[in-house]
Design a protein around this motif. Sequence first.
Motif, PDB file in Angstrom:
ATOM      1  N   ARG A   6       0.828  -1.213   0.000  1.00 57.49           N
ATOM      2  CA  ARG A   6       0.000   0.000   0.000  1.00 57.49           C
ATOM      3  C   ARG A   6       0.867   1.271   0.000  1.00 57.49           C
ATOM      4  O   ARG A   6       0.649   2.193  -0.797  1.00 57.49           O
ATOM      5  CB  ARG A   6      -0.927  -0.017   1.234  1.00 57.49           C
ATOM      6  CG  ARG A   6      -1.827   1.220   1.382  1.00 57.49           C
ATOM      7  CD  ARG A   6      -2.846   1.329   0.257  1.00 57.49           C
ATOM      8  NE  ARG A   6      -3.690   0.180   0.125  1.00 57.49           N
ATOM      9  CZ  ARG A   6      -4.841  -0.028   0.790  1.00 57.49           C
ATOM     10  NH1 ARG A   6      -5.274   0.859   1.660  1.00 57.49           N
ATOM     11  NH2 ARG A   6      -5.551  -1.126   0.568  1.00 57.49           N
TER      12      ARG A   6
ATOM     13  N   GLU B 170       2.775   1.663  -3.332  1.00 54.58           N
ATOM     14  CA  GLU B 170       1.941   2.147  -4.438  1.00 54.58           C
ATOM     15  C   GLU B 170       1.523   3.601  -4.246  1.00 54.58           C
ATOM     16  O   GLU B 170       1.480   4.379  -5.196  1.00 54.58           O
ATOM     17  CB  GLU B 170       0.710   1.245  -4.598  1.00 54.58           C
ATOM     18  CG  GLU B 170       1.032  -0.183  -5.007  1.00 54.58           C
ATOM     19  CD  GLU B 170       1.619  -0.313  -6.394  1.00 54.58           C
ATOM     20  OE1 GLU B 170       2.712   0.248  -6.644  1.00 54.58           O
ATOM     21  OE2 GLU B 170       1.011  -0.993  -7.255  1.00 54.58           O
TER      22      GLU B 170
ATOM     23  N   SER C  47       2.512   6.595  -6.809  1.00 57.90           N
ATOM     24  CA  SER C  47       1.559   7.561  -7.356  1.00 57.90           C
ATOM     25  C   SER C  47       2.088   8.986  -7.176  1.00 57.90           C
ATOM     26  O   SER C  47       2.060   9.804  -8.098  1.00 57.90           O
ATOM     27  CB  SER C  47       0.209   7.387  -6.652  1.00 57.90           C
ATOM     28  OG  SER C  47      -0.690   8.386  -7.075  1.00 57.90           O
TER      29      SER C  47
ATOM     30  N   LEU D 202      -1.300   0.609 -10.707  1.00 59.63           N
ATOM     31  CA  LEU D 202      -1.127   0.420  -9.266  1.00 59.63           C
ATOM     32  C   LEU D 202      -2.039  -0.678  -8.715  1.00 59.63           C
ATOM     33  O   LEU D 202      -3.163  -0.868  -9.167  1.00 59.63           O
ATOM     34  CB  LEU D 202      -1.364   1.748  -8.550  1.00 59.63           C
ATOM     35  CG  LEU D 202      -0.419   2.870  -9.012  1.00 59.63           C
ATOM     36  CD1 LEU D 202      -0.676   4.147  -8.223  1.00 59.63           C
ATOM     37  CD2 LEU D 202       1.049   2.457  -8.894  1.00 59.63           C
ATOM     38  N   TYR D 203      -1.508  -1.361  -7.711  1.00 60.70           N
ATOM     39  CA  TYR D 203      -2.143  -2.559  -7.149  1.00 60.70           C
ATOM     40  C   TYR D 203      -2.943  -2.264  -5.886  1.00 60.70           C
ATOM     41  O   TYR D 203      -3.667  -3.133  -5.394  1.00 60.70           O
ATOM     42  CB  TYR D 203      -1.035  -3.579  -6.857  1.00 60.70           C
ATOM     43  CG  TYR D 203      -1.498  -4.975  -6.553  1.00 60.70           C
ATOM     44  CD1 TYR D 203      -1.901  -5.832  -7.573  1.00 60.70           C
ATOM     45  CD2 TYR D 203      -1.533  -5.455  -5.240  1.00 60.70           C
ATOM     46  CE1 TYR D 203      -2.314  -7.126  -7.299  1.00 60.70           C
ATOM     47  CE2 TYR D 203      -1.940  -6.751  -4.954  1.00 60.70           C
ATOM     48  CZ  TYR D 203      -2.338  -7.581  -5.989  1.00 60.70           C
ATOM     49  OH  TYR D 203      -2.735  -8.872  -5.718  1.00 60.70           O
ATOM     50  N   ALA D 204      -2.822  -1.049  -5.356  1.00 60.66           N
ATOM     51  CA  ALA D 204      -3.463  -0.732  -4.069  1.00 60.66           C
ATOM     52  C   ALA D 204      -4.939  -1.112  -4.098  1.00 60.66           C
ATOM     53  O   ALA D 204      -5.643  -0.821  -5.064  1.00 60.66           O
ATOM     54  CB  ALA D 204      -3.305   0.745  -3.758  1.00 60.66           C
TER      55      ALA D 204
ATOM     56  N   GLU E 272      -4.403  -5.903  -2.089  1.00 65.07           N
ATOM     57  CA  GLU E 272      -3.297  -6.494  -1.307  1.00 65.07           C
ATOM     58  C   GLU E 272      -3.601  -7.865  -0.731  1.00 65.07           C
ATOM     59  O   GLU E 272      -2.718  -8.723  -0.630  1.00 65.07           O
ATOM     60  CB  GLU E 272      -2.902  -5.550  -0.158  1.00 65.07           C
ATOM     61  CG  GLU E 272      -2.222  -4.265  -0.597  1.00 65.07           C
ATOM     62  CD  GLU E 272      -3.212  -3.139  -0.888  1.00 65.07           C
ATOM     63  OE1 GLU E 272      -4.431  -3.407  -0.943  1.00 65.07           O
ATOM     64  OE2 GLU E 272      -2.769  -1.990  -1.062  1.00 65.07           O
TER      65      GLU E 272
ATOM     66  N   ARG F  47      -0.091  -5.290 -13.670  1.00 67.67           N
ATOM     67  CA  ARG F  47      -0.339  -4.695 -12.343  1.00 67.67           C
ATOM     68  C   ARG F  47       0.419  -5.529 -11.321  1.00 67.67           C
ATOM     69  O   ARG F  47      -0.154  -6.164 -10.441  1.00 67.67           O
ATOM     70  CB  ARG F  47      -1.861  -4.706 -12.067  1.00 67.67           C
ATOM     71  CG  ARG F  47      -2.314  -3.746 -10.980  1.00 67.67           C
ATOM     72  CD  ARG F  47      -3.848  -3.689 -10.838  1.00 67.67           C
ATOM     73  NE  ARG F  47      -4.496  -3.371 -12.098  1.00 67.67           N
ATOM     74  CZ  ARG F  47      -4.465  -2.166 -12.688  1.00 67.67           C
ATOM     75  NH1 ARG F  47      -3.860  -1.158 -12.104  1.00 67.67           N
ATOM     76  NH2 ARG F  47      -5.035  -1.978 -13.862  1.00 67.67           N
TER      77      ARG F  47
ATOM     78  N   HIS G 126       3.252  -4.871  -9.176  1.00 66.75           N
ATOM     79  CA  HIS G 126       4.071  -4.452  -8.031  1.00 66.75           C
ATOM     80  C   HIS G 126       3.719  -5.235  -6.770  1.00 66.75           C
ATOM     81  O   HIS G 126       4.591  -5.647  -6.009  1.00 66.75           O
ATOM     82  CB  HIS G 126       3.882  -2.954  -7.746  1.00 66.75           C
ATOM     83  CG  HIS G 126       4.206  -2.060  -8.902  1.00 66.75           C
ATOM     84  ND1 HIS G 126       3.906  -0.714  -8.933  1.00 66.75           N
ATOM     85  CD2 HIS G 126       4.805  -2.308 -10.087  1.00 66.75           C
ATOM     86  CE1 HIS G 126       4.299  -0.182 -10.067  1.00 66.75           C
ATOM     87  NE2 HIS G 126       4.846  -1.134 -10.797  1.00 66.75           N
TER      88      HIS G 126
ATOM     89  N   SER H 279       8.347  -0.809 -14.854  1.00 69.43           N
ATOM     90  CA  SER H 279       7.207  -1.258 -14.051  1.00 69.43           C
ATOM     91  C   SER H 279       6.604  -2.569 -14.537  1.00 69.43           C
ATOM     92  O   SER H 279       6.260  -3.442 -13.747  1.00 69.43           O
ATOM     93  CB  SER H 279       6.131  -0.169 -14.062  1.00 69.43           C
ATOM     94  OG  SER H 279       4.916  -0.666 -13.551  1.00 69.43           O
TER      95      SER H 279
ATOM     96  N   ARG I 165      -9.581  -2.226  -7.564  1.00 68.60           N
ATOM     97  CA  ARG I 165      -8.388  -1.379  -7.540  1.00 68.60           C
ATOM     98  C   ARG I 165      -8.767   0.038  -7.127  1.00 68.60           C
ATOM     99  O   ARG I 165      -9.711   0.615  -7.661  1.00 68.60           O
ATOM    100  CB  ARG I 165      -7.645  -1.411  -8.877  1.00 68.60           C
ATOM    101  CG  ARG I 165      -8.427  -1.022 -10.114  1.00 68.60           C
ATOM    102  CD  ARG I 165      -7.493  -0.834 -11.318  1.00 68.60           C
ATOM    103  NE  ARG I 165      -8.092  -1.223 -12.583  1.00 68.60           N
ATOM    104  CZ  ARG I 165      -8.918  -0.470 -13.305  1.00 68.60           C
ATOM    105  NH1 ARG I 165      -9.307   0.719 -12.875  1.00 68.60           N
ATOM    106  NH2 ARG I 165      -9.385  -0.900 -14.462  1.00 68.60           N
TER     107      ARG I 165
ATOM    108  N   GLU J 210      -2.007   5.280 -13.938  1.00 63.33           N
ATOM    109  CA  GLU J 210      -1.968   6.594 -13.306  1.00 63.33           C
ATOM    110  C   GLU J 210      -2.281   7.648 -14.357  1.00 63.33           C
ATOM    111  O   GLU J 210      -1.588   7.746 -15.386  1.00 63.33           O
ATOM    112  CB  GLU J 210      -0.605   6.837 -12.668  1.00 63.33           C
ATOM    113  CG  GLU J 210      -0.506   6.280 -11.265  1.00 63.33           C
ATOM    114  CD  GLU J 210      -1.546   6.891 -10.335  1.00 63.33           C
ATOM    115  OE1 GLU J 210      -2.676   6.366 -10.265  1.00 63.33           O
ATOM    116  OE2 GLU J 210      -1.229   7.906  -9.686  1.00 63.33           O
TER     117      GLU J 210
END
Lengths: 322, 337
Positions: free
Chosen positions: A19, A22, A26, A40-42, A45, A66, A68, A99, A239, A245
Amino acid sequence: MDIPKDKLLWIYERMQLIRVFETRVSTEFGKGKIPGFVHLYAGEEAVAVGICANLTDADYMTSTHRGHGHCVAKGVDVRGMMAELFGKATGICKGKGGSMHIADMDKGMLGANGIVGGGPPLACGSGLTAKTNGTDQVTICFFGDGASEQGTLHESLNLAAIWKLPIIFVAENNGYAESTPAHYHCSVENIADRAAAYNMPGVTLDGNDLFAVYEAAHEAVARARAGQGPSLLECKTYRHYGHFEGDAQTYKIAGENERYQNELDPIKRFTDAVLSRGLVSEAEMADIDGQVNAAIDEAVKFAEDSPFPEVQETFTDVYVSY
Amino acid sequence: MAERELNFGEALNEAMRQEMQRDPKVVIMGEDVAGGADVDHLEGDEAWGGVLGVTKGLVKEFGRERVIDTPISESGFIGAAVGAAATGLRPIAEMMFVGFMGVCFDQLLNQGAKLRYMFGGKAKVPLVIRTICGGGYRAAAQHSQVLHSLFTHIPGLKTVVPSTPYDAKGLLISAIRDDDLVIFFEDITFGGIKGAVPEEDYSIPFGKADVKRAGEDVTIVAIGKMVHHSLAAATELEKQDKSAEVIDPRTLSPFDEDTVLASVEKTGRLVIADESHPRCNVATDIAAMVADKGFDYLNAPIKMVSAPHTPVPFSPPLEDHYLPNPQKISEAALGLF
């Protein structure tokens, strides 16, 4: 199922690490520090961590654009990851992947992947290696709801089934393939229902419930290690950010982001559960938060301070170049 | 004692057999490479041993764990071969016809060819993909293609085009021992070609051209089947008092520039015979290289003999017209004098 305390602490640390990583990506992307684009994976998790809590470094993983969160959950060094995102020589792939191509063979992490549906055939390959070598290594094949419509996935499910490969296919159904909702692009309500067509177990789960993911993965991993073949787990998740982004997310329903970022947030749900059951203390969690924040600060500093690769690096790591 | 002779397929078979005996990590996978998987009455024996019989007998010696029949799932099994190579096996995958690469192209272009580079050198993909290529079999547009130029263009792939049984065995052994992804092209018309092949294992280095015939007046660089046509053309040219040197690059990536340039320096004339379509092929690439690095050696324009920019036609008179042949090559050479 009881999860040992040291594992609970590891789970919390990894989810927070993803978290904070990510969130920071950002921020740094917004500042123009990270070239290219990032996904982003936030918010997802509990899927990566709940699955990877059942693995060792020897187990394999294929990932997605995606990726990370998968990398962090598999234990890839966040300094090397951040430096890779910055395009630096100290990146985990020497700044050559970025990435979408973070990989760490020492951790069995066979690469994030810029091609939707690119990973499942590769997962059949590492599964075949483990089977041929007679080891008990399993392969986790993460893919999104978008990839579930790619022919490669269907070929791979069939291959894994007929060869009884030790693979756990994990559908991360976050509701959207880029901007296209799953209820439009997918012919079935639950991706895991398709497991029946490939004669393997299929389970649809609340992917924001760490405990549900952990338990289902535990069973599927045990089955794979025992030589009983592949499984398909579908983790319904969300997500918090857009597809990439900069995505204005106009396709999301009003209030949806807020609901998933609050009462449905996987980290909040995990925290509430372990605190209310007295499994972990607030002080222990605060301690982890401090370590995580420091690790990400350190990773960003490391990335910023690292040099870019020498231009001659363009010509290395490929056998024929000119 | 006369040297032992094998045909093209037997030479390839022996290369695979010896490498599988040497290294337990070598496995074969593809459609019908054994054939008849799970058929009780075959009792572990093969049904086919490959569509042209090149992998015949291997399943009996090495078992179905190492000679693996795949479903008709080209993306699936080529990707699986890439993943298996990246994690420690050394697969030989058979893509029946090169045209079928269209089905699995992502797994080659974006996965196999790129993993090593994208991962900063931490992965390797020791995979050989054997595939049938070439016209002349009346197999029509999807089963007669010559696509080595397409793959030569892609960094992260090596491309090998043998023309004799001797080269086939030595180059395939090198390909299996190579840590890179190698595309190995086998001309569909080579089944009847026989030649001396040593029984022991041997390897032929990549990037080393072979002078198949020495000559003084004109250099003919020829790829695959064109080597044989160029040797026939050279015999014809001899009757016209012109001595042709025929060079077989054997590998297109890497490519042996030095041997070609040294020959052109000697002869002053260059013909390139490539069964590819005429634009952006290996012939145009060699022509550009010689124009760049050997311009002063040339006494005449560089001539290229290739197939036309059309799909391969089916009807025999059309396909015969389509394909380069010895006459087209000798006429191109004579035009330089």
